[in-house]
Design an enzyme around this catalytic site. Structure first.
Site, PDB file in Angstrom:
ATOM      1  N   ARG A  56      47.298  54.920  58.753  1.00  0.00           N
ATOM      2  CA  ARG A  56      47.769  55.101  60.134  1.00  0.00           C
ATOM      3  C   ARG A  56      47.347  56.484  60.624  1.00  0.00           C
ATOM      4  NH1 ARG A  56      48.892  51.456  63.441  1.00  0.00           N
ATOM      5  NH2 ARG A  56      50.306  50.432  61.963  1.00  0.00           N
ATOM      6  N   ARG A  68      38.619  48.162  57.403  1.00  0.00           N
ATOM      7  CA  ARG A  68      39.527  49.301  57.217  1.00  0.00           C
ATOM      8  C   ARG A  68      40.428  49.126  55.996  1.00  0.00           C
ATOM      9  NH1 ARG A  68      44.426  48.803  61.689  1.00  0.00           N
ATOM     10  NH2 ARG A  68      45.010  46.662  61.233  1.00  0.00           N
ATOM     11  N   HIS A  72      38.605  53.253  66.211  1.00  0.00           N
ATOM     12  CA  HIS A  72      39.980  53.278  66.742  1.00  0.00           C
ATOM     13  C   HIS A  72      40.578  54.683  66.599  1.00  0.00           C
ATOM     14  CE1 HIS A  72      44.242  52.234  66.965  1.00  0.00           C
ATOM     15  NE2 HIS A  72      44.033  50.936  66.903  1.00  0.00           N
ATOM     16  N   ASP A 109      48.746  49.636  76.236  1.00  0.00           N
ATOM     17  CA  ASP A 109      47.833  48.870  75.374  1.00  0.00           C
ATOM     18  C   ASP A 109      46.865  48.149  76.305  1.00  0.00           C
ATOM     19  OD1 ASP A 109      46.608  47.603  73.302  1.00  0.00           O
ATOM     20  OD2 ASP A 109      48.405  46.614  72.511  1.00  0.00           O
ATOM     21  N   GLU A 153      39.521  54.133  72.036  1.00  0.00           N
ATOM     22  CA  GLU A 153      38.698  53.361  71.109  1.00  0.00           C
ATOM     23  C   GLU A 153      37.401  52.893  71.774  1.00  0.00           C
ATOM     24  OE1 GLU A 153      41.245  50.275  69.449  1.00  0.00           O
ATOM     25  OE2 GLU A 153      42.968  51.436  70.091  1.00  0.00           O
TER      26      GLU A 153
HETATM   27  C1  BG6 Z   1      45.189  48.728  69.207  1.00  0.00           C
HETATM   28  C2  BG6 Z   1      45.601  47.417  69.820  1.00  0.00           C
HETATM   29  O1  BG6 Z   1      43.803  48.797  69.197  1.00  0.00           O
HETATM   30  O2  BG6 Z   1      45.654  48.796  67.854  1.00  0.00           O
HETATM   31  C3  BG6 Z   1      47.123  47.240  69.714  1.00  0.00           C
HETATM   32  O3  BG6 Z   1      45.178  47.379  71.177  1.00  0.00           O
HETATM   33  C4  BG6 Z   1      47.565  47.394  68.266  1.00  0.00           C
HETATM   34  O4  BG6 Z   1      47.502  45.979  70.237  1.00  0.00           O
HETATM   35  C5  BG6 Z   1      47.067  48.726  67.752  1.00  0.00           C
HETATM   36  O5  BG6 Z   1      48.983  47.324  68.209  1.00  0.00           O
HETATM   37  C6  BG6 Z   1      47.469  49.040  66.304  1.00  0.00           C
HETATM   38  O6  BG6 Z   1      47.098  48.014  65.468  1.00  0.00           O
HETATM   39  P1  BG6 Z   1      47.461  48.085  63.928  1.00  0.00           P
HETATM   40  O7  BG6 Z   1      47.006  46.771  63.367  1.00  0.00           O
HETATM   41  O8  BG6 Z   1      46.698  49.251  63.358  1.00  0.00           O
HETATM   42  O9  BG6 Z   1      48.950  48.314  63.849  1.00  0.00           O
END
Ligand code: BG6
Length: 295
Positions: free
Chosen positions: A70, A96, A165, A210, A267
């Site tokens: 994260r 990932r 991302h 989002d 992103e």
């Molecule tokens: C973003 C999406 O790119 O990633 C969101 O638009 C999503 O909808 C977010 O919640 C995080 O995703 P994850 O799978 O890493 O929790």
């Protein structure tokens, strides 16, 4: 002192990266410093020398095989968010969530360049039934340059979606502001229904955001409270901006409850109608460049 260290397992446990079986490459160059996990070829830290950290990394991030980190720059590939036809597939694909191979490393006065590749095998074919070559080039210097190259080595056309991302660190979310998306159409994916809207001049944050912005190849800038970042891209006609806000952050086990205050995700994406279709031997390069704007 300049250098590239692939910290060996058992030597790499530290306050930031507590799992000793989780190789982290640490780059210490005269121009910039960066950390990259082999899992996901995931850039977790980037800091030009003399500047503040550019990326947000959750203090509760999990360093375990099969779980995305994260923060930093997750590579979403070969699809963005939910799989288009199968809800049981992992969100944001599988790149990932597995270990990559380090295939090259070099340094010069301009910085350091590392190259990674994700092997195609029977496991990846169960998730994405194609042969591919996937390589990722990370150049660290006064800018952070990320280049994800997909080659379709199958005999059939292969769809490729995804995103770089990036979690960009901000001092305080309520004072962060994105510029460069004025008048761009977007799909607002918060809530059950997707609504199509048009962006006003500035994007500020006072709720969950989002959004998938369409038909935009432009660089955007982010006022972080530490500095102004310029986020440029290539091979992408869609830009995603995301912040989970209070409730979603509280539901994430790998993000502190107030962690959402500390980042904005911008992103470089190939999402929805921007998914690419690669013919056999076809190549697609998705790139993102992040730099601190000079005063
Ligand atoms: C973003 C999406 O790119 O990633 C969101 O638009 C999503 O909808 C977010 O919640 C995080 O995703 P994850 O799978 O890493 O929790």
């Amino acid at each position: 002192m300049s250098g590239i260290d692939l910290l060996a397992p058992l030597q790499c446990a530290s306050a930031t990266y507590p799992n000793p079986d989780y190789p982290i490459i640490q780059i210490r160059h005269d121009l910039a410093e960066a950390d990259i996990a082999l899992h996901g070829a995931h850039v977790t830290s980037y800091r030009p020398v003399g500047e503040k950290e550019v990326l947000y990394l959750s203090p509760d991030a999990l360093y375990e095989k099969g779980t995305a980190i994260r923060g930093g720059v997750p590579i979403c590939w070969p699809w963005f968010n939910a799989h288009p036809d199968n809800a049981e597939m992992p969100a944001h694909g599988f790149a990932r969530n597995r270990f990559w191979e380090l295939t090259g490393a070099s340094e010069s006065n301009e910085g350091a360049v590392l190259t990674f590749s994700l092997p195609c095998n029977e496991q990846t074919k169960e998730l994405h039934p194609y042969d591919f070559e996937l390589t990722y080039k990370v150049a660290i210097g006064r800018k952070l340059e990320l280049r994800l190259m997909t080659k379709n080595t199958s005999l059939t056309t292969m769809p490729v979606g995804g995103a770089l991302h990036s979690y960009l660190a901000v001092h305080e979310i309520s004072r962060a502001c994105v510029e460069g998306l004025a008048s761009v159409d977007y799909i607002d994916t918060v809530g059950s229904e997707s609504m199509q809207r048009q962006q006003e001049e500035l994007l500020k944050f006072d709720q969950e955001i989002d959004r998938i912005y369409f038909n935009t190849t432009a660089a955007v800038s982010l006022e972080t409270g530490f500095h102004r970042l310029v986020v440029d891209k290539g091979g992408s006609d869609s830009t995603v901006v995301w912040n989970p806000w209070i409730e979603k952050a509280a539901a994430m086990r790998d993000l502190p409850d107030d962690g959402f205050r500390k980042f904005v995700c911008i992103e470089a994406a190939n999402a929805r109608a921007d998914v690419r279709r690669l013919c056999p031997e076809g190549v697609h390069v998705l790139s993102q460049t992040i730099s601190i704007q000079s005063p």
